[in-house]
Design a protein around this motif. Structure first.
Motif, PDB file in Angstrom:
ATOM      1  N   GLY A   1      10.089   8.890   5.022  1.00 17.87           N
ATOM      2  CA  GLY A   1      11.206   9.823   4.995  1.00 17.87           C
ATOM      3  C   GLY A   1      11.769  10.017   3.600  1.00 17.87           C
ATOM      4  N   LYS A   2      11.789   8.948   2.830  1.00 19.28           N
ATOM      5  CA  LYS A   2      12.339   9.009   1.476  1.00 19.28           C
ATOM      6  C   LYS A   2      11.494   9.889   0.565  1.00 19.28           C
ATOM      7  CE  LYS A   2      13.548   5.904  -2.397  1.00 19.28           C
ATOM      8  NZ  LYS A   2      15.023   6.128  -2.462  1.00 19.28           N
ATOM      9  N   THR A   3      10.174   9.829   0.748  1.00 24.60           N
ATOM     10  CA  THR A   3       9.263  10.530  -0.151  1.00 24.60           C
ATOM     11  C   THR A   3       8.674  11.808   0.435  1.00 24.60           C
ATOM     12  OG1 THR A   3       7.369   9.240   0.676  1.00 24.60           O
ATOM     13  CG2 THR A   3       8.591   8.339  -1.212  1.00 24.60           C
ATOM     14  N   GLY A   4       8.775  11.976   1.751  1.00 25.35           N
ATOM     15  CA  GLY A   4       8.133  13.118   2.393  1.00 25.35           C
ATOM     16  C   GLY A   4       6.625  12.994   2.447  1.00 25.35           C
ATOM     17  N   LYS A   5       6.116  11.770   2.421  1.00 20.30           N
ATOM     18  CA  LYS A   5       4.671  11.542   2.392  1.00 20.30           C
ATOM     19  C   LYS A   5       4.221  10.694   3.579  1.00 20.30           C
ATOM     20  CE  LYS A   5       4.287  11.758  -2.668  1.00 20.30           C
ATOM     21  NZ  LYS A   5       3.864  11.033  -3.894  1.00 20.30           N
ATOM     22  N   PHE A   6       3.025  10.988   4.070  1.00 16.14           N
ATOM     23  CA  PHE A   6       2.284  10.164   5.035  1.00 16.14           C
ATOM     24  C   PHE A   6       2.920  10.089   6.424  1.00 16.14           C
ATOM     25  CE2 PHE A   6       1.464   8.316   0.744  1.00 16.14           C
ATOM     26  CZ  PHE A   6       0.204   8.883   0.578  1.00 16.14           C
TER      27      PHE A   6
ATOM     28  N   ILE B   1       0.836  -1.205   0.000  1.00 17.15           N
ATOM     29  CA  ILE B   1       0.000   0.000   0.000  1.00 17.15           C
ATOM     30  C   ILE B   1       0.868   1.250   0.000  1.00 17.15           C
ATOM     31  CG2 ILE B   1      -1.631   1.371   1.361  1.00 17.15           C
ATOM     32  CD1 ILE B   1      -2.857  -1.295   2.326  1.00 17.15           C
ATOM     33  N   MET B   2       1.870   1.284   0.851  1.00 21.52           N
ATOM     34  CA  MET B   2       2.725   2.466   0.941  1.00 21.52           C
ATOM     35  C   MET B   2       3.421   2.743  -0.395  1.00 21.52           C
ATOM     36  SD  MET B   2       3.717   4.918   2.897  1.00 21.52           S
ATOM     37  CE  MET B   2       5.072   6.023   3.330  1.00 21.52           C
ATOM     38  N   LEU B   3       3.939   1.710  -1.014  1.00 25.09           N
ATOM     39  CA  LEU B   3       4.629   1.892  -2.288  1.00 25.09           C
ATOM     40  C   LEU B   3       3.672   2.389  -3.366  1.00 25.09           C
ATOM     41  CD1 LEU B   3       6.835  -1.315  -2.137  1.00 25.09           C
ATOM     42  CD2 LEU B   3       7.700   1.035  -2.176  1.00 25.09           C
ATOM     43  N   GLU B   4       2.464   1.848  -3.374  1.00 21.52           N
ATOM     44  CA  GLU B   4       1.474   2.295  -4.358  1.00 21.52           C
ATOM     45  C   GLU B   4       1.036   3.730  -4.069  1.00 21.52           C
ATOM     46  OE1 GLU B   4       0.264   0.995  -7.072  1.00 21.52           O
ATOM     47  OE2 GLU B   4       1.102  -1.035  -6.996  1.00 21.52           O
ATOM     48  N   GLU B   5       0.823   4.043  -2.799  1.00 17.82           N
ATOM     49  CA  GLU B   5       0.405   5.399  -2.450  1.00 17.82           C
ATOM     50  C   GLU B   5       1.473   6.424  -2.801  1.00 17.82           C
ATOM     51  OE1 GLU B   5      -2.462   6.437  -1.608  1.00 17.82           O
ATOM     52  OE2 GLU B   5      -3.495   5.118  -0.197  1.00 17.82           O
ATOM     53  N   CYS B   6       2.720   6.058  -2.621  1.00 10.77           N
ATOM     54  CA  CYS B   6       3.824   6.986  -2.895  1.00 10.77           C
ATOM     55  C   CYS B   6       4.190   7.044  -4.372  1.00 10.77           C
ATOM     56  CB  CYS B   6       5.057   6.578  -2.091  1.00 10.77           C
ATOM     57  SG  CYS B   6       4.886   6.805  -0.305  1.00 10.77           S
ATOM     58  N   GLY B   7       3.712   6.097  -5.149  1.00  6.14           N
ATOM     59  CA  GLY B   7       4.047   6.063  -6.570  1.00  6.14           C
ATOM     60  C   GLY B   7       5.480   5.664  -6.848  1.00  6.14           C
ATOM     61  N   LEU B   8       6.083   4.934  -5.907  1.00  8.03           N
ATOM     62  CA  LEU B   8       7.464   4.501  -6.099  1.00  8.03           C
ATOM     63  C   LEU B   8       7.518   3.246  -6.972  1.00  8.03           C
ATOM     64  CD1 LEU B   8       8.826   4.891  -2.456  1.00  8.03           C
ATOM     65  CD2 LEU B   8       9.567   6.207  -4.458  1.00  8.03           C
TER      66      LEU B   8
END
Length: 230
Positions: free
Chosen positions: A80-85, A17-24
């Motif tokens: 931390g890597k994406t600055g999201k959530f 979920i986190m990877l999909e939400e972040c678009g990584l």
């Protein structure tokens, strides 16, 4: 591209979920925990506790590759890597982290035991079933109370606390829960389930997982294989 070594379980889906939400960009590498893939030396090198998920990121914080295990630590890293959530504001950040720790220390372990004794244990032990079913109801009550005065679990924003907790509640029926008895939690649950990133994430590796556990898988997960040196 991030490699996520995972399986279609609540802890695995947290990271999907986190990877999909972040678009990584990521690659999901299946670790069939029923077949014993978690004891392979290559996997143990990045996840010494022989649990999924684990990740490797070729672009770590210092520009060098990094590997991580423990789903909560991975969520904090990706935030931390994406600055999201994960809010930058101190108060909101700590509020999110406390509910993330609640998931890691209470929701996951206790609902895991509930699922085990209600669904997977070969011997049906009434005391254990009652003990953990009651704990599941208590936990759902705690979350419902929190959501009665907060739109999201961690703070006023959707965060890694929500991402971490949602997958564990998808099996509410198997945990002996009546979702209508927790209306605030139910509304929150349905709102997260409707998110496109979440809908994509919960299908990751899901086709590989057997719906029923055979005796071999049960022995690997709960028997002597779990306690051998690897």
């Amino acid at each position: 591209m991030i490699d996520v070594f995972s399986w279609a379980t609540p802890n695995g889906h947290k990271i999907h979920i986190m990877l999909e939400e972040c678009g990584l960009p990521y690659r999901a590498i299946p670790v069939n925990i029923g077949a014993g893939d978690q004891f392979a030396p290559d996997f143990l090198a990045i996840s010494p506790n022989n649990k999924i998920p684990a990740i490797t990121d070729p672009e770590g914080p210092d520009g060098k590759p990094i590997s991580l295990f423990e789903s909560g630590a991975i969520l904090v890293y990706l935030a931390g890597k994406t600055g999201k959530f994960l809010p930058a504001r101190d108060r909101a950040r700590y509020e999110v982290l406390q509910w993330l720790m609640f998931q890691m220390g209470t929701v996951g372990p206790m609902l895991g035991q509930t699922n085990h004794f209600r669904q997977y244990a070969k011997e049906k032990i009434p005391y254990a079933i009652e003990r953990y079913s009651n704990e599941a109801r208590r936990i759902y009550g705690v979350i419902d109370k929190r959501l009665s005065h907060s739109e999201w679990l961690g703070c006023s924003e959707y965060s890694i606390a929500d991402i971490a907790t949602f997958p564990w509640l998808r099996s509410w029926q198997n945990q002996g829960i009546v979702l209508d008895e927790h209306p605030h939690l139910k509304a929150w649950f349905e709102k997260i389930a409707a998110r496109p990133a979440v809908q994509r994430a919960v299908t990751v590796l899901a086709g590989l997982r057997k719906p029923l556990m055979d005796d071999k898988a049960r022995e690997v997960l709960f028997g002597k294989t779990q306690y051998e040196k690897h």
